[in-house]
Design an enzyme around this catalytic site. Structure first.
Site, mmCIF file in Angstrom:
data_model
loop_
_atom_site.group_PDB
_atom_site.id
_atom_site.type_symbol
_atom_site.label_atom_id
_atom_site.label_comp_id
_atom_site.label_asym_id
_atom_site.label_seq_id
_atom_site.Cartn_x
_atom_site.Cartn_y
_atom_site.Cartn_z
ATOM 1 N N CYS A 1 0.980 -1.289 0.001
ATOM 2 C CA CYS A 1 0.135 -0.036 0.120
ATOM 3 C C CYS A 1 0.975 1.220 -0.062
ATOM 4 O O CYS A 1 0.366 2.225 -0.366
ATOM 5 C CB CYS A 1 -0.993 0.066 1.220
ATOM 6 S SG CYS A 1 -2.050 -1.235 1.067
ATOM 7 N N HIS B 1 12.119 1.567 6.065
ATOM 8 C CA HIS B 1 11.945 0.270 5.959
ATOM 9 C C HIS B 1 12.210 -0.454 7.240
ATOM 10 O O HIS B 1 13.351 -0.396 7.574
ATOM 11 C CB HIS B 1 12.864 -0.354 4.468
ATOM 12 C CG HIS B 1 12.244 -1.439 4.052
ATOM 13 N ND1 HIS B 1 11.999 -2.774 4.650
ATOM 14 C CD2 HIS B 1 11.830 -1.854 2.753
ATOM 15 C CE1 HIS B 1 11.486 -3.620 3.803
ATOM 16 N NE2 HIS B 1 11.200 -3.029 2.633
ATOM 17 N N HIS C 1 -2.943 19.908 6.443
ATOM 18 C CA HIS C 1 -3.724 18.613 5.953
ATOM 19 C C HIS C 1 -3.119 17.485 6.083
ATOM 20 O O HIS C 1 -1.777 17.380 5.811
ATOM 21 C CB HIS C 1 -4.313 18.872 4.651
ATOM 22 C CG HIS C 1 -4.829 20.220 4.394
ATOM 23 N ND1 HIS C 1 -6.139 20.809 4.874
ATOM 24 C CD2 HIS C 1 -4.374 21.226 3.743
ATOM 25 C CE1 HIS C 1 -6.326 21.886 4.470
ATOM 26 N NE2 HIS C 1 -5.246 22.606 3.850
ATOM 27 N N HIS D 1 -2.863 6.948 5.762
ATOM 28 C CA HIS D 1 -3.254 5.626 5.170
ATOM 29 C C HIS D 1 -4.605 5.149 5.545
ATOM 30 O O HIS D 1 -4.855 4.954 6.831
ATOM 31 C CB HIS D 1 -2.271 4.896 5.792
ATOM 32 C CG HIS D 1 -2.235 3.598 5.067
ATOM 33 N ND1 HIS D 1 -1.608 3.134 3.896
ATOM 34 C CD2 HIS D 1 -2.815 2.539 5.627
ATOM 35 C CE1 HIS D 1 -2.014 1.866 3.721
ATOM 36 N NE2 HIS D 1 -2.495 1.382 4.632
ATOM 37 N N HIS E 1 -14.691 4.610 3.933
ATOM 38 C CA HIS E 1 -16.341 4.359 3.987
ATOM 39 C C HIS E 1 -16.617 4.353 2.488
ATOM 40 O O HIS E 1 -17.381 3.671 2.040
ATOM 41 C CB HIS E 1 -16.966 5.408 4.683
ATOM 42 C CG HIS E 1 -18.344 5.118 4.801
ATOM 43 N ND1 HIS E 1 -19.423 5.884 3.761
ATOM 44 C CD2 HIS E 1 -19.376 4.602 5.652
ATOM 45 C CE1 HIS E 1 -20.694 5.186 4.288
ATOM 46 N NE2 HIS E 1 -20.425 4.410 5.252
ATOM 47 N N ASN F 1 -10.601 -0.131 1.244
ATOM 48 C CA ASN F 1 -8.990 -0.113 0.957
ATOM 49 C C ASN F 1 -8.573 -0.198 -0.396
ATOM 50 O O ASN F 1 -8.830 -1.281 -0.893
ATOM 51 C CB ASN F 1 -8.432 -1.222 1.886
ATOM 52 C CG ASN F 1 -7.060 -1.329 1.942
ATOM 53 O OD1 ASN F 1 -6.319 -0.677 0.910
ATOM 54 N ND2 ASN F 1 -6.481 -2.115 2.383
HETATM 55 C C1 LIG Z 1 -5.149 -2.704 2.139
HETATM 56 O O1 LIG Z 1 -4.955 -3.507 1.134
HETATM 57 C C2 LIG Z 1 -3.715 -3.898 0.655
HETATM 58 C C3 LIG Z 1 -3.651 -4.652 -0.477
HETATM 59 O O2 LIG Z 1 -4.737 -4.135 -1.390
HETATM 60 C C4 LIG Z 1 -3.225 -4.645 1.946
HETATM 61 O O3 LIG Z 1 -1.504 -4.889 1.356
HETATM 62 C C5 LIG Z 1 -3.146 -3.953 3.096
HETATM 63 O O4 LIG Z 1 -2.628 -4.938 4.226
HETATM 64 C C6 LIG Z 1 -4.610 -3.602 3.421
HETATM 65 N N1 LIG Z 1 -4.456 -2.963 4.729
HETATM 66 C C7 LIG Z 1 -5.055 -3.338 5.905
HETATM 67 C C8 LIG Z 1 -5.047 -2.587 6.848
HETATM 68 O O5 LIG Z 1 -5.642 -4.533 5.680
#
Ligand SMILES: *[C@@H]1O[C@H](CO)[C@@H](O)[C@H](O)[C@H]1NC(C)=O
Ligand SMILES: *[C@@H]1O[C@H](CO)[C@@H](O)[C@H](O)[C@H]1NC(C)=O
Ligand SMILES: *[C@@H]1O[C@H](CO)[C@@H](O)[C@H](O)[C@H]1NC(C)=O
Ligand SMILES: CC(=O)N[C@H]1CO[C@H](CO)[C@@H](O)[C@@H]1O
Length: 468
Positions: free
Chosen positions: A201, A281, A365, A369, A398, A402
């Site tokens: 992400c 990292h 602002h 994530h 919402h 994701n």
């Molecule tokens: C959101 O989606 C991505 C992949 O599309 C994934 O790698 C990531 O872990 C997700 N985030 C959460 C907090 O689940």
């Protein structure tokens, strides 16, 4: 570009000419008129200082601007509510245990996703099979539409694009997605392409950072097109392992395209200027490395498993990340307070609370994530932000779910749709990714937000913010 080149050449030649002239002047004159040596010395010193200043100005790294961007909004009929998602799961797996369905329902209801997020196209097809073809359809729809929407906004001919960066975490076909784009838009044959995969992400932030690294040092590359997407078709998990089922509940379709340039003459019509970027990292740590992992379940069905540690890992690594970021972005008064508090915390040996800089003094602002509700809450806790600061993140989750790496741009669009951006405002984008990575972009806004017809929130912004 050419004018800039000749500018630099001209400058170097005149630099040499002037330098030899001053030396010559200096030597001949010092023989003839000893008295005026001082005058000539100071004259030549002044000239050299002037030239050095000019040289520094010209060899300074180029500025980096976000010229414009676009976010993909899938067609209306690709919206999914929980009922549609559940219906799909039931049809697809006849002997799916009841308790897995209850588990998914529970996750979904607590996930913070609304009923208008977008699912990949195969869900709406009759046979509902996540094939390679349907993965291509998802990627092509989102990538091509985003670029088609972006190009007219930037007023540049596709043939002027010098570099193309595409990031797609899990879907990496051959030839690469960059080739698909070069083919579709007939891009130049000397274009530099980069396809980033497997970076999770945070790769939206990473790819802008990569673009800026390329642009800052080069006068040959002026326009970089960055495409940020994720294809979830082939990641749709069909087994019943709990840690993997979570992904089906929250991963949704999304894509963003951005045009980045180092052409100083475009400052006037650019949206934002990149001031800082930072990547950290944390993969050397076991728990961080395993927090989100693609693997097979006991039955050999592949999926992405999210561990319970994910939220904790995000918190720990965010703290590490801001230790490096804070000195670069905080105003001095806040920095002093932060250092004092950090020293006090250290002296009290954990008796008093850990020091946390107040980032609201550094940014107007924040695009935080939107990976999931728990992650947003964790960021709010670690940085001690109130709900109004995390509002855009919660609302993006919402409305769009994701969407992985493109999510920070949907949040930027939220700020714009709400008309909250003012000239000279500072904007922070922060994202987490598998690995475990944390990435930050710090922007300076170059203009006030105005009404834009194709903002992805254009048909729903009036409903937000929702009450919790
Ligand atoms: C959101 O989606 C991505 C992949 O599309 C994934 O790698 C990531 O872990 C997700 N985030 C959460 C907090 O689940
Ligand atoms: C970006 O694109 C929109 C059209 O969607 C346009 O109104 C705007 O002027 C463009 N540039 C900036 C700096 O916003
Ligand atoms: C919203 O934007 C889309 C393009 O993304 C456009 O087709 C649509 O007409 C816009 N709707 C409104 C209400 O402005
Ligand atoms: C760095 C990276 O992800 N490279 C990928 C680019 O695309 C080719 C073909 O799809 C992949 O094999 C590479 O791994």
């Amino acid at each position: 570009m050419n004018s800039l080149l000749s500018h630099i050449h001209l400058f170097q030649i005149s630099f040499l000419a002037l330098l030899s002239f001053t030396i010559l002047l200096h030597t001949t004159l010092s023989y003839t008129a000893l008295l005026s040596t001082h005058l000539h010395l100071s004259l030549s010193t002044a000239l050299c200082v002037l030239l050095a200043l000019l040289h520094r100005r010209l060899s300074r790294p180029y500025p980096v601007f976000l010229l414009n961007y676009s976010c993909y909004k899938p067609p209306f009929h690709h919206k999914v509510s929980y009922e549609i998602a559940e219906n799909f799961v039931l049809k697809n797996s006849a002997n799916f245990p009841e308790k897995s369905i209850d588990f998914m329902r529970n996750i979904y209801l607590k996930s913070g996703l609304g009923d208008e997020t977008y699912a990949p196209p195969f869900i709406f097809e009759d046979d509902k099979n996540p094939t390679l073809e349907s993965a291509f359809q998802e990627s092509h729809d989102s990538i091509f539409t985003s670029i088609e929407n972006l190009l007219p906004k930037t007023l540049i001919d596709p043939l002027r694009i010098d570099a193309l960066i595409v990031t797609s975490g899990c879907f990496s076909p051959a030839p690469s997605l960059t080739s698909h784009i070069v083919k579709k838009f007939n891009l130049r044959h000397d274009i530099k392409t980069y396809n980033l995969s497997g970076m999770g992400c945070s790769s939206g932030v990473m790819s802008i950072d990569l673009a800026s690294n390329i642009l800052r040092g080069s006068h040959k590359i002026q326009y970089a097109l960055v495409v940020i997407t994720e294809s979830i078709t082939l990641n749709w998990y069909s087994g019943d392992s709990r840690s993997m089922l979570v992904t089906n509940c929250i991963f949704r379709v999304g894509c963003a395209a951005a045009m980045i340039t180092n052409d100083p003459t475009r400052r006037r019509d650019a949206k934002m200027e990149l001031v800082h970027s930072l990547r950290t990292h944390h993969g050397a740590d076991d728990m961080a490395y395993r927090a989100a992992f693609q693997e097979e379940d006991e039955k050999g069905i592949p999926g992405i498993s999210l561990t319970k540690d994910l939220v904790r890992v995000a918190g720990v690594n965010l703290r590490e990340h801001i230790k490096i970021l804070a000195p670069r972005v905080l105003p001095v008064s806040q920095l002093v307070r932060y250092v004092a508090a950090a020293v006090a915390a250290k002296m009290s040996r954990g008796q008093s609370k850990a020091a946390v800089p107040d980032f609201t003094t550094a940014f107007e602002h924040m695009c935080i994530h939107t990976g999931g509700k728990a992650v947003i809450e964790q960021v709010g806790r670690v940085l001690r932000l109130d709900d109004s600061v995390t509002e855009p993140a919660r609302m993006s989750l919402h409305r769009f779910g994701n969407t992985s790496s493109s999510l920070v741009f949907y949040e930027l669009a939220y700020f714009e749709a709400k008309m909250r951006v003012k000239k000279n405002d500072r904007m922070w984008m922060i994202a987490f990714g598998t690995g475990f990575k944390v990435g930050s972009l710090v922007w300076k806004c170059l203009g006030d937000s105005k009404h834009e017809i194709d903002n992805p929130w254009n048909d729903s912004i009036f409903k937000y913010p929702l009450k919790v």
